[in-house]
Design a protein around this motif. Structure first.
Motif, PDB file in Angstrom:
ATOM      1  N   GLY A 293       6.746  14.256  32.878  1.00  0.00           N
ATOM      2  CA  GLY A 293       7.979  14.184  33.675  1.00  0.00           C
ATOM      3  C   GLY A 293       7.715  14.342  35.153  1.00  0.00           C
ATOM      4  N   PRO A 294       8.785  14.242  35.956  1.00  0.00           N
ATOM      5  CA  PRO A 294       8.625  14.306  37.406  1.00  0.00           C
ATOM      6  C   PRO A 294       7.772  15.485  37.854  1.00  0.00           C
ATOM      7  N   ALA A 295       6.856  15.212  38.772  1.00  0.00           N
ATOM      8  CA  ALA A 295       5.952  16.249  39.271  1.00  0.00           C
ATOM      9  C   ALA A 295       5.825  16.100  40.782  1.00  0.00           C
ATOM     10  N   GLY A 296       5.389  17.199  41.412  1.00  0.00           N
ATOM     11  CA  GLY A 296       5.201  17.173  42.866  1.00  0.00           C
ATOM     12  C   GLY A 296       6.336  17.882  43.568  1.00  0.00           C
ATOM     13  N   PRO A 297       6.214  18.028  44.903  1.00  0.00           N
ATOM     14  CA  PRO A 297       7.216  18.765  45.674  1.00  0.00           C
ATOM     15  C   PRO A 297       8.622  18.179  45.513  1.00  0.00           C
ATOM     16  N   ALA A 298       9.616  19.072  45.319  1.00  0.00           N
ATOM     17  CA  ALA A 298      11.002  18.616  45.138  1.00  0.00           C
ATOM     18  C   ALA A 298      11.549  18.044  46.441  1.00  0.00           C
ATOM     19  N   LEU A 299      12.387  17.041  46.283  1.00  0.00           N
ATOM     20  CA  LEU A 299      13.015  16.381  47.440  1.00  0.00           C
ATOM     21  C   LEU A 299      14.453  16.055  47.033  1.00  0.00           C
ATOM     22  N   GLU A 300      15.206  17.091  46.714  1.00  0.00           N
ATOM     23  CA  GLU A 300      16.548  16.882  46.164  1.00  0.00           C
ATOM     24  C   GLU A 300      17.448  16.208  47.190  1.00  0.00           C
ATOM     25  N   ALA A 301      18.289  15.334  46.703  1.00  0.00           N
ATOM     26  CA  ALA A 301      19.234  14.640  47.582  1.00  0.00           C
ATOM     27  C   ALA A 301      20.399  14.182  46.723  1.00  0.00           C
ATOM     28  N   PRO A 302      21.612  14.225  47.278  1.00  0.00           N
ATOM     29  CA  PRO A 302      22.753  13.766  46.478  1.00  0.00           C
ATOM     30  C   PRO A 302      22.643  12.279  46.188  1.00  0.00           C
ATOM     31  N   ARG A 303      23.144  11.911  45.024  1.00  0.00           N
ATOM     32  CA  ARG A 303      23.074  10.501  44.649  1.00  0.00           C
ATOM     33  C   ARG A 303      24.133   9.704  45.397  1.00  0.00           C
ATOM     34  N   ASP A 304      23.725   8.560  45.899  1.00  0.00           N
ATOM     35  CA  ASP A 304      24.655   7.666  46.571  1.00  0.00           C
ATOM     36  C   ASP A 304      25.187   6.669  45.542  1.00  0.00           C
ATOM     37  N   ALA A 305      26.398   6.949  45.035  1.00  0.00           N
ATOM     38  CA  ALA A 305      26.942   6.115  43.959  1.00  0.00           C
ATOM     39  C   ALA A 305      27.227   4.698  44.453  1.00  0.00           C
TER      40      ALA A 305
ATOM     41  N   ARG B 288      11.467  12.674  57.948  1.00  0.00           N
ATOM     42  CA  ARG B 288      12.335  13.114  56.846  1.00  0.00           C
ATOM     43  C   ARG B 288      13.640  13.713  57.363  1.00  0.00           C
ATOM     44  N   ARG B 289      13.561  14.358  58.537  1.00  0.00           N
ATOM     45  CA  ARG B 289      14.748  15.039  59.051  1.00  0.00           C
ATOM     46  C   ARG B 289      15.647  14.130  59.886  1.00  0.00           C
ATOM     47  N   LEU B 290      15.237  12.905  60.072  1.00  0.00           N
ATOM     48  CA  LEU B 290      15.978  12.013  60.967  1.00  0.00           C
ATOM     49  C   LEU B 290      17.391  11.687  60.471  1.00  0.00           C
ATOM     50  N   ALA B 291      17.575  11.642  59.157  1.00  0.00           N
ATOM     51  CA  ALA B 291      18.897  11.331  58.583  1.00  0.00           C
ATOM     52  C   ALA B 291      18.966  12.002  57.213  1.00  0.00           C
ATOM     53  N   PRO B 292      20.179  12.267  56.701  1.00  0.00           N
ATOM     54  CA  PRO B 292      20.287  12.914  55.396  1.00  0.00           C
ATOM     55  C   PRO B 292      19.688  12.048  54.285  1.00  0.00           C
ATOM     56  N   LEU B 293      18.905  12.675  53.419  1.00  0.00           N
ATOM     57  CA  LEU B 293      18.305  11.955  52.298  1.00  0.00           C
ATOM     58  C   LEU B 293      19.353  11.697  51.221  1.00  0.00           C
TER      59      LEU B 293
ATOM     60  N   TRP C 289      15.130   6.157  43.772  1.00  0.00           N
ATOM     61  CA  TRP C 289      14.397   6.468  45.008  1.00  0.00           C
ATOM     62  C   TRP C 289      15.131   7.528  45.811  1.00  0.00           C
ATOM     63  N   THR C 290      14.422   8.218  46.675  1.00  0.00           N
ATOM     64  CA  THR C 290      15.049   9.140  47.630  1.00  0.00           C
ATOM     65  C   THR C 290      14.676   8.697  49.036  1.00  0.00           C
ATOM     66  N   GLY C 291      15.694   8.544  49.880  1.00  0.00           N
ATOM     67  CA  GLY C 291      15.419   8.124  51.255  1.00  0.00           C
ATOM     68  C   GLY C 291      16.712   7.956  52.027  1.00  0.00           C
TER      69      GLY C 291
END
Ligand code: MTE
Length: 320
Positions: free
Chosen positions: A50-62, A124-129, A148-150
């Motif tokens: 399953g998903p591994a590595g540093p977390a990068l939580e962000a709300p889902r853009d429906a 990463r901090r330039l705009a909300p993920l 994706w997260t971005g």
């Protein structure tokens, strides 16, 4: 983006059967508890890999996300194209971990008023993920669905204040020959170069991408940041980005240089225009089993409502 629910159609009436069946399978698994609903509302694959590595939580853009079930972490991180590491689908997962990821900066220059060099933190901090679940259609006629997260690339491009000469955006990606066994194989001219028209790059769907499944991008998916252009064939989505240049002339991209008859600048997903060596009418959805029926490929990979206007009046067979 309008979903079938907005217009009162049940998904079972319009969704191709394999997708519908795999979605049901996915829901059943979720009900069995083998998948857990994350804080963002997206089911997280909880299989052994399953998903591994540093977390990068962000709300889902429906708005921009598809409701199709995402491929597993395993599919997304073990079936890759990243020719710097070799041409086999398994090579990137095997070798991309050798890439040096620190320090990492992206230089944005050319026809701009404010050229910038930003490190990963600043980027990463330039705009909300946001989390965007996009379809990815490879020119090889397979596809996946990837969370994706971005954020929209337009946020970054606005920072540099493009001038009137800025009509094209050129992406250059990392070249580390000592860490990249594919570079010596000479498949492409390195570094890997891709490009978009400025209006394409400014479209909100074009995503500057830092993560997948709520985790920082694994090396094989283009760590630490890449571009995702979901209405185009996957090769437009350059991995491990180090440079963005704005300019007046269209660039010659790596794939155009390697095989100009096969790979054009636009590379919009288009079932009506075959690749010279194979049809683009259908696609195999990775993870559905090699014997499951192929899916019909949609113009612009299903994002036509949002992006077809960018190409009004253009002959898309000539501008392939
Ligand atoms: N970016 C670089 N730098 N090198 C590559 O070989 N391959 C492209 C694209 N970006 C590639 C690249 C192709 S052909 C595809 S289909 C997608 O990355 C695959 O992305 P994924 O492995 O994250 O699914």
């Amino acid at each position: 983006m309008r979903t079938p629910w907005d217009i009162g159609i049940r998904p079972s009436e319009i969704t191709p059967e394999p997708i519908w069946r795999s979605r049901r399978r996915w829901l059943q698994q979720a009900a069995l508890g083998s998948l857990a609903l994350g804080a963002t509302g997206l089911a997280r694959a909880a299989d052994a890999d399953g998903p591994a590595g540093p977390a990068l939580e962000a709300p889902r853009d429906a708005h921009w996300s598809t409701d199709e079930p995402p491929n597993t972490w395993r599919d997304i991180t073990t079936y890759n194209n990243f020719y710097e590491f070799g041409t086999d689908k398994g090579d990137p997962a095997k070798y991309a971990g050798r890439m040096r990821l620190e320090p990492w900066t992206v230089r944005i220059d050319g026809a701009v008023r404010k050229p910038l060099t930003l490190d990963l933190d600043a980027l990463r901090r330039l705009a909300p993920l946001e989390e965007r679940v996009y379809r990815l259609r490879c020119v090889e006629a397979w596809s996946m669905v990837v969370p994706w997260t971005g954020y929209s690339l337009s946020h970054l491009l606005k920072q540099v204040e493009p001038t009137a000469d800025a009509r094209y955006v050129v992406f250059t990606t990392a070249l580390q020959p000592e860490a990249m066994p594919g570079v010596a194989q000479g498949v492409l001219d390195w570094p890997y170069v891709e490009g978009l028209r400025l209006d394409e790059a400014m479209h909100p769907l074009a995503l500057l991408t830092f993560g997948v499944y709520g985790r920082a991008l694994p090396p094989q998916n283009g760590a630490p940041l890449r571009v995702i252009v979901p209405w185009k064939y996957g090769f437009k989505s350059a991995k491990s980005l180090v440079g963005i240049r704005l300019q007046a002339e269209p660039p010659v991209t790596s794939w155009m240089r390697a095989a100009p008859r096969e790979y054009g600048f636009y590379a919009n997903v288009n079932p009506a225009v075959p690749h010279p060596r194979w049809s683009q009418e259908t696609e195999h959805r990775i993870g559905t089993g090699w014997f499951s029926p192929r899916l019909p490929t949609q113009p612009f990979n299903g994002y036509g409502d949002a992006v077809a206007g960018l190409y009004q009046g253009m002959d898309l067979a000539r501008n392939f």
